[in-house]
Design an enzyme around this catalytic site. Structure first.
Site, short mmCIF file in Angstrom:
data_model
loop_
_atom_site.label_atom_id
_atom_site.label_comp_id
_atom_site.label_asym_id
_atom_site.label_seq_id
_atom_site.Cartn_x
_atom_site.Cartn_y
_atom_site.Cartn_z
N TRP A 150 0.81 -1.22 0.00
CA TRP A 150 0.00 0.00 0.00
C TRP A 150 0.84 1.27 0.00
O TRP A 150 0.50 2.24 -0.69
CB TRP A 150 -0.99 -0.03 1.17
CG TRP A 150 -2.03 -1.09 0.98
CD1 TRP A 150 -2.22 -2.21 1.73
CD2 TRP A 150 -3.00 -1.15 -0.07
NE1 TRP A 150 -3.25 -2.97 1.22
CE2 TRP A 150 -3.75 -2.35 0.11
CE3 TRP A 150 -3.31 -0.33 -1.15
CZ2 TRP A 150 -4.78 -2.72 -0.74
CZ3 TRP A 150 -4.34 -0.70 -2.00
CH2 TRP A 150 -5.06 -1.89 -1.80
N ASP A 162 -1.01 6.65 6.63
CA ASP A 162 -2.14 5.77 6.30
C ASP A 162 -2.27 4.74 7.43
O ASP A 162 -1.40 3.90 7.63
CB ASP A 162 -1.86 5.08 4.97
CG ASP A 162 -2.93 4.07 4.57
OD1 ASP A 162 -3.91 3.90 5.31
OD2 ASP A 162 -2.78 3.44 3.50
N LYS A 172 -11.66 -1.78 7.10
CA LYS A 172 -10.75 -2.74 7.71
C LYS A 172 -11.12 -3.05 9.15
O LYS A 172 -11.17 -4.19 9.57
CB LYS A 172 -9.31 -2.21 7.67
CG LYS A 172 -8.80 -1.87 6.29
CD LYS A 172 -8.62 -3.10 5.45
CE LYS A 172 -7.95 -2.77 4.13
NZ LYS A 172 -7.83 -3.94 3.25
#
Length: 359
Positions: free
Chosen positions: A101, A169, A193
């Site tokens: 990511w 993040d 998530k």
């Protein structure tokens, strides 16, 4: 009972799902469903305001930070962060790449700015690089890193040390432990998530970083200044996801807050890592021990065929979501807040019996 270990969309607490079910046809006494209320209605305005208050309380967010609820999830913020923060063609952005990511975020930022990779991108991701090996840019507009790499199972054990503004993040470990918000310029996450259904991103950003003085034109829906002025309602937000987010926030506060859930996540992940470490190599986790994720436990078996059998046998026992990400393979068990210790122990017992039957 299904024991769910999906990486996202992930498990929501059963108590929250029961509340959703009980008030689904009548939200806040309005006589209509939460999926039908107008985002301009007083009921939704109250929901938005309560969500902001609850998030501020649980994370102890200082008054000089704004909360924005945005479309596009975290991936959308990979673009909107640089678009909103770059003020000059000479701006340099520092990116610390530790997994899938953060690598994707850096590639997206390269479309808009000069990106400096603080450390070379490794051929294989196994941990967090030593800070003395990081080469930061003096005067960088910001330093970006991903606190928890969902795909790779890598988590920063502490906040990155740098004098630059930090953008982080936190999608897959959001609300799993306390965060000193004032040490960051911006924190963002996709809620799917560890919080709520997919379709919503949350951004916590210091006020001075919200400015109209920008190098690039920003699409209206991702313009932080416009969205802040509109209380995240410049366009129709994801009403249902925000509603569930607020229920989860209240659930967390009611059940001990981040201190309790941080300890639970430590206990859950340790239970699985102990089985891996005691398996004499039957299960192999390549991640450095000091960077092992509490949220996403990744490991491999001796062959892809054995891993496929593991996933199938697990499904037969109603253990779902343990197949590794398509880009890396292997096995992955995501242990978010809503995953109970009962489910973790059930998975652990299966892992022990599977090893015993294949040695």
């Amino acid at each position: 009972m299904v024991h769910l270990f999906n990486a996202g969309p992930a498990k929501v607490p059963d108590e929250v799902k029961e509340q959703i079910q009980s008030e689904f046809f009548n939200f806040a006494g309005s006589g209509i469903s939460v999926i039908e209320i107008s985002h301009r209605s007083p009921e939704f305005t109250a929901l938005m305001n309560e969500s902001n208050v609850n998030l501020r309380e649980i994370l102890e967010i200082p008054d000089n930070y704004r909360i924005l609820w945005l479309a596009g999830g975290a991936t959308g913020l990979f673009s909107s962060i640089p678009l909103n923060l770059i003020t000059s063609k000479d701006d340099v952005l520092d990116y610390v790449v530790t997994g899938t990511w953060s690598k994707g975020a850096a590639k997206e930022a390269e479309k808009y700015a000069n990106v400096n990779y603080v450390v070379p991108i490794p051929a294989d991701f196994t941990g967090v690089p030593l800070e003395e090996s990081m080469k930061f840019t003096p005067g960088a507009k910001y330093v970006f890193y991903c606190d928890n790499e969902t795909v790779n199972g890598i988590e920063f054990p502490h906040i990155l040390k740098t004098d630059s503004t930090i953008v982080c993040d936190m999608s897959s470990n959001f609300l799993s432990r306390a965060v000193d918000v004032q040490k960051y310029g911006a924190i963002f996450a996709g809620v799917q998530k560890n919080v709520a259904p997919a379709g919503l991103g949350v951004l916590i950003i210091r006020e001075d970083l919200i400015s109209a003085d920008r190098l690039h034109q920003v699409p209206k829906v991702w313009d932080f200044k416009l969205q802040d002025a509109a209380n995240s309602c410049l366009n129709t937000p994801n009403v249902f996801s925000l509603y569930v987010t607020n229920l989860v926030l209240k659930h967390l506060m009611k059940n001990g807050g981040l201190k309790r859930y941080s300890e639970l996540s430590r206990q859950k992940s340790s239970a699985i890592y102990d089985i891996i470490d005691d398996s004499n190599g039957f299960y192999a986790c390549k991640i450095d021990k000091d960077a092992r994720s509490r949220m996403n436990v990744t490991f491999k078996l001796a062959s892809k065929d054995l891993e496929a059998e593991f996933v199938k046998k697990a499904a037969d026992l109603k253990i779902e979501g343990v197949k590794g990400h398509r880009s890396v393979g292997g096995i992955r068990a995501s242990l978010y807040n809503a995953v109970t210790m009962e489910s973790v122990n059930y998975l652990g017992d299966f892992m022990k019996s599977f090893q015993k039957n294949h040695e």
